[in-house]
Every structure is written in C-alpha cells, then in structure tokens.
Scaffold this motif. Structure first.
Motif: not given
Length: 268
Positions: A24, A27-28, A52, A55, A58, A62, A64-65, A93, A233
């Motif tokens: 994933h 994702t944070r 997956d 992601d 996600r 938004s 996020y990387w 995903h 995760v």
C-alpha cells in the motif's frame, strides 16, 4: 558475545523464493521503513509481489508519496537487475496495472496469477485473492479486537446507553454487538481461506499463496496448504520458501526487535 554472533545479527537471509503483498505504497500507514530493512537483508531467486503494491485507490483521492516509497521501488528493481526473477500480480488497489498483464517492465513480469513450482515439486496457485472478496462481509479490524479494546468498548457502552436513556431509547449493547462482529469476522476469514483452498484443489494443485485480507496465515485447509503472506501496514510479514521447499512466515517486526536486543548485548 563473540564476534561471530555479531555477524549473525546482521547476516543476509538467503532463500529460494519471497512472497510479499499489500505494501500500500501511497498511504500514510505503509511501513516502508520496515520493508526497506527486509529487502536489504534478503536474497532470493524469485520474488512474487502478490498485489496492492501501490495503493491507486488512495492516490486518486489524495496524493501522498515520499522518498522511502521511491526507495522501495528502487530496491525491487535492483533485485530484478541483479538476477532475481520478479513477478508482479496486481491486486484490487493497483488494478490499473492489470492492463499491462503479459508485459515485462524493467525486468518485472506482470501476471494475473501464477503457478509456483516449489523445490520439493509441489505446485501452488499464487494470486492476490480479491477475486474471492465476496466472502469478506465484515470489517477486518474487528477480528483483532483484544482485551484492552474490549474494555474500552464496555466503557463506551455505558456512556452510549446513558445517552440513549436520556433520549428515551431502550438499552442496546455495543459490547455484545462488537463480540458478534468479531465472531463473524473470524468466520469471514475462514470462508475466504476455504474458498482459496477449494480453488487450488479444483486445479489439482497442492496449495495456494495469496494476500488481500492482511491476515498472515499458514495452515492446512481440507488437505490444501493455504498460505497468506500478510501485509506491510499492520503485520509487516513475508512468506519465504527455503531451498528445500519448506515455507516459513516471517514476522519482520519481531525480527527487528530481536536484532535490536542482540546489538545491545554486543560490546562496542
């Protein structure tokens, strides 16, 4: 502790095959730090990326990387460059990569699923597992409610029903509902495992290797060896095949803690 044991703390793991899924990236919650540590310490003939990895769901919502995600991609490509066969089986995903099935990109082969021939001659179906998502009907996190979470639920239950009484509503047990959900979540996971095992049996294979539900497991299901490599995760786990064909689930968080303790015991 003698110098030889210091080397044991930092040794590279040499295995035949590695299976990882549900990174994933994007994702944070992705534990790219743990994953980078794992990739730096493992050498294998074949690496399966069981879905997956990125992601896309996600990232579309938004972006996020960060640099660690790039480092994970580079580490995987470096393995491919240095002789490891890398097979990427996209999941739900990262389904956008399913349009590329059959291609090889930078040494990484994209496949919808695979049949893995182990060193001992046994054959395994390798797939992400989202194809059988119909059996997952309850929130997965409920399966992991522990005693502490249950105690908190009891406290919340008291305040919840106090508010219901003030509003004229009857008593409703939140804690009992959570207990039922935990029970049903376990049943749902069991149905998922049974469905994957049945598919492997239908194809005349010895076992199945998958991801998707973030629940690392290795057990016999109706004579079929079911193996889920977990995720990066929550579990931070990987499935490895040793050179004799034996499989092992690795809890990398526990491995890191053990190495930390060994380092503390080694004189500087």
């Amino acid at each position: 502790m003698p110098p030889r044991d210091r080397m044991m703390v930092e040794r590279t793991m040499d295995v035949r095959t590695v299976f990882i899924s549900d990174l994933h990236l994007g994702t944070r919650g992705a534990r790219s730090d743990m994953l980078l540590d794992f990739l730096a310490r493992v050498r294998c003939e074949r690496l399966y990326l069981v879905g997956d990895i990125v992601d896309g769901w996600r990232l579309r919502k938004s972006w996020y990387w960060h640099a660690e995600f790039d480092a994970v991609i580079r580490a995987i490509l470096d393995l491919a460059k240095n002789g490891t066969e890398v097979i990427y089986i996209p999941g739900n995903h990262d389904e956008m990569f399913r349009e590329w099935l059959g291609l090889e990109v930078a040494g990484v082969k994209l496949m919808g699923e695979a049949e893995h021939l182990a060193a001992d001659g046994r054959r395994y179906l390798v797939m992400h597992g989202d194809e059988f998502d119909g059996v997952i009907r309850y929130a997965k996190f409920l399966a992991y409610l522990g005693d502490q979470a249950y105690t908190v639920a009891l406290i919340i239950n008291q305040w919840f029903n106090f508010a219901r009484r003030r509003l004229g509503y009857p008593y409703w047990s939140l804690s009992q509902w959570l207990k039922r959900q935990v029970k049903e979540a376990v049943k749902a996971i069991d149905r998922f495992e049974g469905a994957l095992a049945a598919e492997a049996r239908r194809r005349g294979l010895d076992g199945v290797i998958c991801g998707h539900i973030h629940h690392p497991e290795m057990r016999m299901v109706n004579g079929i060896l079911y193996m889920n490599d977990g995720d990066w995760v929550e579990s931070c786990s990987a499935l490895v095949e040793h050179h004799d064909g034996a499989f092992e689930l690795l809890d990398w968080g526990a491995q890191q803690r053990e190495r930390h303790l060994l380092r503390e015991a080694v004189p500087a």
